[in-house]
Design a protein around this motif. Sequence first.
Motif, PDB file in Angstrom:
ATOM      1  N   PHE A   1       0.820  -1.220   0.000  1.00 28.41           N
ATOM      2  CA  PHE A   1       0.000   0.000   0.000  1.00 28.41           C
ATOM      3  C   PHE A   1       0.853   1.270   0.000  1.00 28.41           C
ATOM      4  O   PHE A   1       0.639   2.185  -0.779  1.00 28.41           O
ATOM      5  N   PHE A   2       1.870   1.318   0.879  1.00 28.77           N
ATOM      6  CA  PHE A   2       2.657   2.555   1.013  1.00 28.77           C
ATOM      7  C   PHE A   2       3.873   2.574   0.092  1.00 28.77           C
ATOM      8  O   PHE A   2       4.291   3.646  -0.354  1.00 28.77           O
ATOM      9  N   ALA A   3       4.476   1.424  -0.158  1.00 26.63           N
ATOM     10  CA  ALA A   3       5.706   1.433  -0.984  1.00 26.63           C
ATOM     11  C   ALA A   3       5.884   0.070  -1.642  1.00 26.63           C
ATOM     12  O   ALA A   3       5.584  -0.963  -1.045  1.00 26.63           O
TER      13      ALA A   3
ATOM     14  N   LYS B   1      -0.976   8.368  -0.947  1.00 21.02           N
ATOM     15  CA  LYS B   1      -1.195   7.318   0.049  1.00 21.02           C
ATOM     16  C   LYS B   1      -0.540   7.672   1.389  1.00 21.02           C
ATOM     17  O   LYS B   1      -0.789   7.019   2.394  1.00 21.02           O
ATOM     18  N   GLY B   2       0.374   8.654   1.398  1.00 18.67           N
ATOM     19  CA  GLY B   2       1.083   8.979   2.641  1.00 18.67           C
ATOM     20  C   GLY B   2       2.530   9.327   2.357  1.00 18.67           C
ATOM     21  O   GLY B   2       2.852   9.845   1.290  1.00 18.67           O
ATOM     22  N   LYS B   3       3.419   8.996   3.277  1.00 19.44           N
ATOM     23  CA  LYS B   3       4.843   9.328   3.138  1.00 19.44           C
ATOM     24  C   LYS B   3       5.434   8.406   2.076  1.00 19.44           C
ATOM     25  O   LYS B   3       5.253   7.181   2.127  1.00 19.44           O
ATOM     26  N   ILE B   4       6.140   8.975   1.095  1.00 19.67           N
ATOM     27  CA  ILE B   4       6.820   8.171   0.079  1.00 19.67           C
ATOM     28  C   ILE B   4       8.056   7.544   0.736  1.00 19.67           C
ATOM     29  O   ILE B   4       8.913   8.260   1.254  1.00 19.67           O
ATOM     30  N   MET B   5       8.109   6.211   0.730  1.00 21.10           N
ATOM     31  CA  MET B   5       9.226   5.517   1.389  1.00 21.10           C
ATOM     32  C   MET B   5       9.970   4.660   0.383  1.00 21.10           C
ATOM     33  O   MET B   5       9.356   4.075  -0.516  1.00 21.10           O
ATOM     34  N   ASP B   6      11.271   4.554   0.560  1.00 23.63           N
ATOM     35  CA  ASP B   6      12.132   3.787  -0.355  1.00 23.63           C
ATOM     36  C   ASP B   6      12.317   2.385   0.200  1.00 23.63           C
ATOM     37  O   ASP B   6      13.324   2.071   0.837  1.00 23.63           O
TER      38      ASP B   6
ATOM     39  N   TRP C   1       9.701  -1.584   0.757  1.00 22.35           N
ATOM     40  CA  TRP C   1       8.412  -2.275   0.653  1.00 22.35           C
ATOM     41  C   TRP C   1       7.673  -2.011   1.952  1.00 22.35           C
ATOM     42  O   TRP C   1       8.153  -2.379   3.034  1.00 22.35           O
ATOM     43  N   GLU C   2       6.504  -1.321   1.875  1.00 26.30           N
ATOM     44  CA  GLU C   2       5.770  -0.996   3.088  1.00 26.30           C
ATOM     45  C   GLU C   2       4.295  -1.307   2.931  1.00 26.30           C
ATOM     46  O   GLU C   2       3.668  -0.895   1.940  1.00 26.30           O
ATOM     47  N   THR C   3       3.749  -2.028   3.861  1.00 25.06           N
ATOM     48  CA  THR C   3       2.341  -2.430   3.814  1.00 25.06           C
ATOM     49  C   THR C   3       1.492  -1.550   4.725  1.00 25.06           C
ATOM     50  O   THR C   3       2.012  -0.850   5.593  1.00 25.06           O
ATOM     51  N   ARG C   4       0.175  -1.616   4.520  1.00 25.74           N
ATOM     52  CA  ARG C   4      -0.743  -0.805   5.338  1.00 25.74           C
ATOM     53  C   ARG C   4      -0.774  -1.358   6.774  1.00 25.74           C
ATOM     54  O   ARG C   4      -0.326  -2.487   7.024  1.00 25.74           O
ATOM     55  N   ARG C   5      -1.302  -0.552   7.679  1.00 32.35           N
ATOM     56  CA  ARG C   5      -1.425  -1.001   9.063  1.00 32.35           C
ATOM     57  C   ARG C   5      -2.583  -2.000   9.160  1.00 32.35           C
ATOM     58  O   ARG C   5      -3.691  -1.714   8.697  1.00 32.35           O
ATOM     59  N   ARG C   6      -2.354  -3.142   9.752  1.00 34.20           N
ATOM     60  CA  ARG C   6      -3.407  -4.138   9.881  1.00 34.20           C
ATOM     61  C   ARG C   6      -4.336  -3.756  11.033  1.00 34.20           C
ATOM     62  O   ARG C   6      -3.904  -3.167  12.030  1.00 34.20           O
TER      63      ARG C   6
ATOM     64  N   GLY D   1       9.366   4.247  12.899  1.00 34.88           N
ATOM     65  CA  GLY D   1       8.218   3.894  13.740  1.00 34.88           C
ATOM     66  C   GLY D   1       7.258   2.986  12.994  1.00 34.88           C
ATOM     67  O   GLY D   1       6.151   2.717  13.447  1.00 34.88           O
ATOM     68  N   ASN D   2       7.676   2.515  11.796  1.00 33.13           N
ATOM     69  CA  ASN D   2       6.768   1.702  10.971  1.00 33.13           C
ATOM     70  C   ASN D   2       7.489   0.495  10.385  1.00 33.13           C
ATOM     71  O   ASN D   2       7.121  -0.006   9.333  1.00 33.13           O
ATOM     72  N   TYR D   3       8.537   0.052  11.064  1.00 36.15           N
ATOM     73  CA  TYR D   3       9.229  -1.182  10.668  1.00 36.15           C
ATOM     74  C   TYR D   3       8.423  -2.358  11.240  1.00 36.15           C
ATOM     75  O   TYR D   3       7.604  -2.190  12.162  1.00 36.15           O
TER      76      TYR D   3
HETATM   77  N1  LIG Z   1       4.415   8.486   8.783  1.00 36.50           N
HETATM   78  C1  LIG Z   1       4.271   7.352   8.125  1.00 36.50           C
HETATM   79  O1  LIG Z   1       5.211   6.884   7.555  1.00 36.50           O
HETATM   80  N2  LIG Z   1       3.040   6.760   8.169  1.00 36.50           N
HETATM   81  C2  LIG Z   1       2.608   5.586   7.460  1.00 36.50           C
HETATM   82  N3  LIG Z   1       3.546   5.169   6.441  1.00 36.50           N
HETATM   83  C3  LIG Z   1       3.662   5.926   5.313  1.00 36.50           C
HETATM   84  N4  LIG Z   1       4.562   5.491   4.374  1.00 36.50           N
HETATM   85  O2  LIG Z   1       3.025   6.940   5.142  1.00 36.50           O
HETATM   86  C4  LIG Z   1       2.420   4.451   8.433  1.00 36.50           C
HETATM   87  O3  LIG Z   1       1.266   4.193   8.788  1.00 36.50           O
HETATM   88  O4  LIG Z   1       3.401   3.799   8.796  1.00 36.50           O
END
Ligand SMILES: NC(=O)NC(NC(N)=O)C(=O)[O-]
Length: 371
Positions: free
Chosen positions: A52-54, A75-80, A82-87, A127-129
């Motif tokens: 979802f995020f990356a 979708k939110g913060k662009i991250m470099d 593979w990032e999934t949505r919060r379950r 904070g999202n690992y």
């Molecule tokens: N600040 C964030 O990174 N928030 C969210 N992540 C992204 N990539 O936006 C999340 O829920 O982890």
Amino acid sequence: MTAIPSFTGDAHPYGGGDPYADYRTADFPFTQYADLAARQLGAGVIAANDEFFAQRENLLLPERAEFDPEHFGHKGKIMDGWETRRRRGASAEHPWPTAEDHDWALVRLGAPGVIRGIVVDTAHFRGNYPQAVSVEGTSVAGSPSPEELLGDDVKWTTLVPRTPVGGHAANGFEVAVEQRFTHLRVNQHPDGGIARLRVYGEVVPDPEWLSVLGTFDVVALENGGRAEDASNLFYSPASNTIQPGRSRKMDDGWETRRRRDQGNDWIRYRLVAQSQIRAIEIDTAYLKGNSAGWASVSVQDGETGAWQEILPRTRLQPDTNHRFVLPAPAIGTHARVDIFPDGGISRLRLFGSLTETGAATLRARHQELGG
Ligand SMILES: NC(=O)NC(NC(N)=O)C(=O)[O-]
């Protein structure tokens, strides 16, 4: 297995300046091996349940992950990575994910092999690992689809058990499973983001494929060759010289620091198995003011055999692919290129075929590693 550092817990929120200033990493004993998940070798992240995020493909980018604090998208913060949505849980009474909830990505290795170590890099995921990760491996011949790999008939072997990891850190894991793998399943428990995946190991080629090839490059990484040691790695790794394809820029090759003595630089290689070499290529592509001036090639049959020079010290031109046909086939299990006095070469190719002994050794190793 030697104890290697493990990281857990959050990283601090990004506070400005160099985003890598507080990055946690270590020197892992297995990074001497090739990265079997390198895109250059042909690896790919072929599926994921959620991105979802990356996007999942970021996992195998060769460059280290980047971070731009101002970069946001729809979708939110662009991250470099593979990032999934919060379950979320199933109800207001239980809004949390269950213990079994997890996200997964399927990785095709560039070359099948034995895995010695894995790095799950959570750079910039502070904070999202994932709370924990696990990695499994399987061996499936041919080019299976994601659906086939997810089938009930596929046997997965645990390479990294479910383990807590740290944010904004290189989370390294030694692997001691003597099997040949073709695909991995990387799991995030229960969700989160991973920047890069590196999978260090030894290529174990398909003996049947090499046997029908006839003449091939018996030192190529993708065929199971390996750069075992070198005199100097100041600017770039010796393993670059046996990567697929030609160099596309100077640091795609091997370049040493400037010597200030009367010595010379060298690389020692382990061949696919005992081979008969009939032709040599030495490429100095993109090495112009620092190309090796001369080079020689020698072979050794067995770890303790005497070194036999098969290409005498020969003048090289900058940015040029040089080809040599040997007057007689040369048999060996190891090879060495000496460059004089220093500088670099971009590629070394040793064309020939396996001897009967070499082919039998390769078949036996392939069989003992699960075939
Ligand atoms: N600040 C964030 O990174 N928030 C969210 N992540 C992204 N990539 O936006 C999340 O829920 O982890």
